[in-house]
Scaffold this active site. Structure first.
Site, PDB file in Angstrom:
ATOM      1  N   LYS A  73       0.834  -1.197   0.000  1.00 58.28           N
ATOM      2  CA  LYS A  73       0.000   0.000   0.000  1.00 58.28           C
ATOM      3  C   LYS A  73       0.877   1.260   0.000  1.00 58.28           C
ATOM      4  CE  LYS A  73      -3.281  -2.774  -0.248  1.00 58.28           C
ATOM      5  NZ  LYS A  73      -3.984  -3.554   0.734  1.00 58.28           N
TER       6      LYS A  73
HETATM    7  C1  LIG Z   1      -4.905  -4.717   1.020  1.00 57.63           C
HETATM    8  C2  LIG Z   1      -6.363  -4.756   0.915  1.00 57.63           C
HETATM    9  C3  LIG Z   1      -7.188  -5.235   1.946  1.00 57.63           C
HETATM   10  C4  LIG Z   1      -6.691  -5.943   3.164  1.00 57.63           C
HETATM   11  O1  LIG Z   1      -5.634  -5.403   3.785  1.00 57.63           O
HETATM   12  P1  LIG Z   1      -4.679  -6.276   4.709  1.00 57.63           P
HETATM   13  O2  LIG Z   1      -3.983  -5.196   5.478  1.00 57.63           O
HETATM   14  O3  LIG Z   1      -3.779  -7.043   3.818  1.00 57.63           O
HETATM   15  O4  LIG Z   1      -5.514  -7.130   5.572  1.00 57.63           O
HETATM   16  C5  LIG Z   1      -8.549  -5.153   1.807  1.00 57.63           C
HETATM   17  N1  LIG Z   1      -9.113  -4.651   0.703  1.00 57.63           N
HETATM   18  C6  LIG Z   1      -8.373  -4.199  -0.319  1.00 57.63           C
HETATM   19  C7  LIG Z   1      -9.062  -3.638  -1.511  1.00 57.63           C
HETATM   20  C8  LIG Z   1      -6.979  -4.256  -0.260  1.00 57.63           C
HETATM   21  O5  LIG Z   1      -6.266  -3.839  -1.296  1.00 57.63           O
END
Ligand SMILES: *Cc1c(COP(=O)(O)O)cnc(C)c1O
Length: 381
Positions: free
Chosen positions: A184
């Site tokens: 992210k």
């Molecule tokens: C990364 C992501 C998540 C979940 O995040 P985590 O921190 O990996 O649990 C949920 N929804 C979307 C669209 C994502 O890209």
């Protein structure tokens, strides 16, 4: 000499942050503590003073939001099939039924008109996703939610720093869930944040985060809800405290690189074969990803072959994402091929190209050149 392998993404962690992590490790307090509190306070500033709590993922944040909203067995939650499977797994986790609706093929986000048609007396909430950082239309979303009495859990895992109508995602609305996974735009290694409406929700979130425990004085303890084990460590929070001040700079750099992609791949040859480009949004999106849609009818090989040839040329790519409703768990609930044709077509052909702040314009040029070479070599018709 061949250029070094260009990964799909790579976090930027500065030396000051690495040194700060060392200090936390030497401090004698390494799990949830003062750094978590400090990160929550800084995040709350980013989200217009709303209450924020941090967790060990951007998945449990959504599960906890559903629990706070009282969503459970017998309820339906509307969401998009084009997301990371976490988005709908949390709906099953709380015992509710996910109801997928098709996407808007331009933004690739949930089609809100279709969402409205999918509302039944059992519908309690909607989980829209800002795919690749492109924000879902917040005006239409909240007009719909208010008129039909739905809770909203914004899956803003990918859209930290994106804006709608000039306002940052998370500063308005109902629940906003953020992820700090390493892919992210900013990271805590693993982690997430939930933006809520009031202190009552924040207190409940704290309970769901750690075994439902509430402490009173030196020796008092009560458990009134069944909580889990979702707390973030101070080590992770320190990483986040080093990342947060750089968010604007990271996102600005992503925007510049996205512009460069448009200059390099929005060409007559690729337009002629029908390559799909993302919306050219340089004001609202945080450019979490740069995603193209391959023109399947005009290529004589499948997506995996294109990915393999890009990989052989030293370029990493990814698929974000396969259609959720076609995974075995969801097929068992009755979903099948053809239910959501627009999403299925995009999910079969979507391809994420490398995009991260430490990339250079020359990297973008190299990706574009290899993409031209490979797609045109496999052109059909
Ligand atoms: C990364 C992501 C998540 C979940 O995040 P985590 O921190 O990996 O649990 C949920 N929804 C979307 C669209 C994502 O890209």
């Amino acid at each position: 000499m061949a250029a070094p392998f260009l990964p799909l993404t790579r976090p930027t962690i500065d030396e000051e942050t690495i040194a700060g992590v060392g200090e936390v490790l030497r401090s004698g307090w390494i799990t949830s503590g003062p750094k978590v509190k400090e990160l929550e306070a800084k995040l709350s500033e980013c989200f217009g003073g709303r209450p924020v709590r941090v967790f060990n993922s951007g998945t449990c944040t959504m599960e906890i939001a559903l629990r706070i909203a009282g969503v459970g067995p017998g309820h339906e939650v509307i969401t998009t099939p084009l997301s990371w499977v976490a988005t709908s797994n949390v709906i099953l986790e709380v015992g509710a039924r996910p109801v997928f609706v098709d996407i808007d093929p331009v933004t690739r986000n949930i089609d809100l008109a279709r969402a409205e048609s999918a509302i039944t007396p059992a519908t309690r909430a909607i989980i829209p996703v800002d795919l690749a950082g492109q924000p879902v239309d917040r005006d239409r979303l909240y007009e719909l939610a208010r008129r039909r009495g739905l809770r909203v859990i914004e899956d803003a895992a990918q859209s930290m720093g994106s804006t709608w109508g000039g306002r940052p995602v998370g500063t308005t609305g109902d629940f906003t869930s953020i992820s700090f996974h390493p892919n992210k735009n900013i990271t805590t290694i693993e982690g997430g944040a939930l933006v809520m409406n009031d202190e009552r929700e924040a207190k409940l979130a704290e309970q769901y985060r750690l075994q439902g425990v509430v402490r009173n004085g030196f020796d008092g303890m009560e458990v009134e809800v069944v909580g889990g084990k979702f707390n973030l460590t101070d080590v992770a929070a320190r990483v986040g405290l080093g990342q947060l001040p750089r968010l604007a700079e990271f996102n600005a750099r992503r925007r510049e690189l996205a512009r460069e992609y448009f200059l390099r791949i929005d060409t007559a040859e690729l337009r002629e074969i029908g390559l799909g480009l993302p919306p050219a949004d340089f004001t609202q999106s945080n450019w979490h990803m740069f995603q193209i849609v391959l023109p399947e009818a005009r290529l004589n090989v499948p997506r995996a072959t294109i990915m393999g040839e890009l990989h052989a040329a030293g370029i990493g790519t990814g698929v974000h994402y396969p259609a959720i409703h076609l995974f075995a768990v969801y097929r068992r609930l009755g979903w099948k091929e053809g239910d959501l044709p627009l999403a299925e077509q995009v999910c079969r052909n979507i391809l994420t190209l490398p995009l991260f702040p430490a990339m250079t314009e020359a990297d973008v040029a190299r990706v574009a050149a290899e993409l031209h070479r490979i797609l045109l070599a496999h052109r059909r018709g």
